[in-house]
Write a protein that holds these residues in place. Structure first.
Motif, PDB file in Angstrom:
ATOM      1  N   GLU A   1      45.066  34.279  40.369  1.00  0.00           N
ATOM      2  CA  GLU A   1      44.633  35.394  39.531  1.00  0.00           C
ATOM      3  C   GLU A   1      45.311  36.685  39.988  1.00  0.00           C
ATOM      4  O   GLU A   1      45.773  36.808  41.121  1.00  0.00           O
ATOM      5  CB  GLU A   1      43.112  35.547  39.591  1.00  0.00           C
ATOM      6  N   THR A   2      45.327  37.655  39.079  1.00  0.00           N
ATOM      7  CA  THR A   2      45.867  38.979  39.373  1.00  0.00           C
ATOM      8  C   THR A   2      44.720  39.956  39.555  1.00  0.00           C
ATOM      9  O   THR A   2      43.837  40.057  38.694  1.00  0.00           O
ATOM     10  CB  THR A   2      46.782  39.465  38.235  1.00  0.00           C
ATOM     11  N   VAL A   3      44.740  40.684  40.690  1.00  0.00           N
ATOM     12  CA  VAL A   3      43.673  41.630  40.983  1.00  0.00           C
ATOM     13  C   VAL A   3      44.265  43.016  41.146  1.00  0.00           C
ATOM     14  O   VAL A   3      45.303  43.199  41.799  1.00  0.00           O
ATOM     15  CB  VAL A   3      42.877  41.211  42.252  1.00  0.00           C
TER      16      VAL A   3
ATOM     17  N   ASP B   1      43.148  40.044  35.855  1.00  0.00           N
ATOM     18  CA  ASP B   1      41.929  39.230  35.791  1.00  0.00           C
ATOM     19  C   ASP B   1      40.721  39.932  36.402  1.00  0.00           C
ATOM     20  O   ASP B   1      39.590  39.761  35.944  1.00  0.00           O
ATOM     21  CB  ASP B   1      42.144  37.909  36.555  1.00  0.00           C
ATOM     22  N   LEU B   2      40.975  40.702  37.471  1.00  0.00           N
ATOM     23  CA  LEU B   2      39.883  41.332  38.209  1.00  0.00           C
ATOM     24  C   LEU B   2      40.299  42.731  38.633  1.00  0.00           C
ATOM     25  O   LEU B   2      41.414  42.940  39.116  1.00  0.00           O
ATOM     26  CB  LEU B   2      39.526  40.511  39.453  1.00  0.00           C
TER      27      LEU B   2
ATOM     28  N   ALA C   1      41.961  39.377  49.373  1.00  0.00           N
ATOM     29  CA  ALA C   1      42.445  38.801  48.113  1.00  0.00           C
ATOM     30  C   ALA C   1      43.723  38.004  48.340  1.00  0.00           C
ATOM     31  O   ALA C   1      43.936  36.947  47.729  1.00  0.00           O
ATOM     32  CB  ALA C   1      42.676  39.905  47.088  1.00  0.00           C
TER      33      ALA C   1
ATOM     34  N   ALA D   1      45.736  35.377  45.589  1.00  0.00           N
ATOM     35  CA  ALA D   1      45.832  36.192  44.383  1.00  0.00           C
ATOM     36  C   ALA D   1      47.094  37.046  44.398  1.00  0.00           C
ATOM     37  O   ALA D   1      47.677  37.315  45.447  1.00  0.00           O
ATOM     38  CB  ALA D   1      44.602  37.095  44.267  1.00  0.00           C
TER      39      ALA D   1
ATOM     40  N   LEU E   1      34.696  40.244  46.416  1.00  0.00           N
ATOM     41  CA  LEU E   1      35.555  39.141  45.976  1.00  0.00           C
ATOM     42  C   LEU E   1      34.776  37.837  45.872  1.00  0.00           C
ATOM     43  O   LEU E   1      35.031  37.016  44.975  1.00  0.00           O
ATOM     44  CB  LEU E   1      36.727  38.985  46.942  1.00  0.00           C
TER      45      LEU E   1
ATOM     46  N   LEU F   1      36.935  35.477  42.875  1.00  0.00           N
ATOM     47  CA  LEU F   1      38.391  35.540  42.775  1.00  0.00           C
ATOM     48  C   LEU F   1      38.996  34.235  43.258  1.00  0.00           C
ATOM     49  O   LEU F   1      38.646  33.730  44.327  1.00  0.00           O
ATOM     50  CB  LEU F   1      38.922  36.694  43.634  1.00  0.00           C
TER      51      LEU F   1
ATOM     52  N   VAL G   1      39.031  45.665  41.266  1.00  0.00           N
ATOM     53  CA  VAL G   1      38.168  46.072  42.374  1.00  0.00           C
ATOM     54  C   VAL G   1      38.209  47.592  42.403  1.00  0.00           C
ATOM     55  O   VAL G   1      39.227  48.193  42.748  1.00  0.00           O
ATOM     56  CB  VAL G   1      38.660  45.483  43.713  1.00  0.00           C
TER      57      VAL G   1
END
Length: 359
Positions: free
Chosen positions: A187-189, A250-251, A206, A211, A178, A183, A253
């Motif tokens: 944002e949306t992960v 957005d991300l 997160a 997030a 992260l 991050l 993992v």
């Protein structure tokens, strides 16, 4: 007076569980800048199993579970089986350690004696060069271990030793991902493999960054993950594109990889990022380069930890910003049963091994 001998699990080579030998070994002698730590609890990770299996070899293309199923005493040894280099067998594994410093080689580190500490497992040198406790040199599956004093972090909190031993590798790996992916709040992960040690750590880390969390795990584990305030829980067999839509996060993992990897790029927004430090479902994936370059996606690989990562974790614990997810403890000598249960993937969080006390 310190003992001359200690009990340890010694991994004598690549292969099945017969390679894990519980035996007496000499106490490690201290050299300049080192401290000796009595191990109170040692967390267990994919890393120890992968190293024993030689899974890090470039010749392995299957998942960690399938590789484990095929392990046998007669399997061919892989010269590049430890992080794509040779593993220094016989080796005391154990990447995660909570313990007490019992002696120091130098007067400048005497202040650590008697302190409860967490050991930083990823020890980074110049650039991205790094070595790992329990993979490149002897680790925590023993009554005692030693490290350079700068990697022993004193900690003050009400957590048990076993709870603290869930932190170093899993949370450090997640924090590093992260941190490297930058991050930020709002944002949306999307977190794959969310019930595992790294995945469940990533959820908490997160969340503390503000997030929105979408987590993927088998449905039977959803009740436990709901306690972590996940915004949306999905099953690992769900159709992500139909449920989330393309260009929605957005991300990503992703320590799972395998067959679902192409979908991860589809759900990323333009300019999105995918960060990974593992591939438990299989290291060889399909990649449509158009999904990457036409959407300006950044792929981030992480192994070497950035300097702020471990001090950050110590602060999060002491300020009560994260919680331990201790799935179960086992006596150190029952490591085979622990690894077998680990590979069943029915747990959420981390397993921890407890060495017997001296006496």
């Amino acid at each position: 007076m310190e003992p001359k001998w200690m009990k340890a699990i010694v991994t004598v080579g690549q292969g099945g569980y017969e390679q894990l030998v519980y035996k007496d070994v000499a106490l490690p002698p201290l050299e300049h800048d080192e401290v000796l730590v009595q191990v109170h609890a040692a967390g267990m990770n994919n890393t120890e199993i992968n190293t024993r299996l030689g899974w890090y070899s470039s010749s392995i293309t299957d998942s960690t579970n399938n590789t484990s199923d095929s392990a046998s005493p007669s399997q061919q040894q892989k010269s590049d089986g430890g992080w794509n280099k040779s593993t220094p067998f016989p080796l005391i594994q154990g990447t995660d350690c909570c313990g007490t410093v019992v002696s120091a080689a130098d007067n400048s580190h005497r202040h650590l004696v008697g302190k409860r500490v967490l050991l930083r497992p990823c020890q980074r040198g110049e650039g991205f060069d790094n070595v790992w406790l329990g993979s490149d040199f002897n680790g925590a599956f023993a009554q005692f271990t030693k490290v350079k004093a700068k990697h022993a972090f004193a900690i003050e909190c009400e957590w048990s030793d076993a709870e603290l031993a869930t932190i170093p590798c899993a949370y450090g790996t997640a924090e590093n991902m992260l941190h490297r992916a930058n991050l930020v709040e709002g944002e949306t992960v999307l977190i794959a493999g969310a019930s595992g040690g790294v995945g469940s750590a990533a959820i908490q880390l997160a969340k503390r960054r503000g997030a929105k969390i979408i987590a993927i795990a088998s449905r039977d584990k959803h009740p436990q993950l709901e306690k972590l305030a996940v915004d949306l829980l999905l099953d690992r067999n769900d159709d992500l594109i139909s449920l989330l839509g393309e260009n929605s996060v957005d991300l990503v993992v992703d320590n799972v990889a395998g067959k679902q990897f192409p979908t991860m790029l589809k759900v990323l927004k333009r300019g999105g990022r995918l960060v990974s430090s593992g591939a438990i479902a299989g290291p060889v994936v399909d990649l449509d380069m158009r999904d990457m370059y036409l959407k300006d996606i950044t792929l981030i690989g992480t192994t070497a930890w950035d300097d702020p990562v471990f001090p950050n974790l110590i602060g999060y614990i002491e300020r009560g910003e994260i919680q331990p997810l201790l799935a179960k403890t086992f006596p150190l000598e029952e490591i085979t049963a622990a690894q077998q249960a680990f590979l069943e993937k029915k747990h959420v969080g981390n397993f921890v091994l407890i060495p017997s006390s001296q006496g």
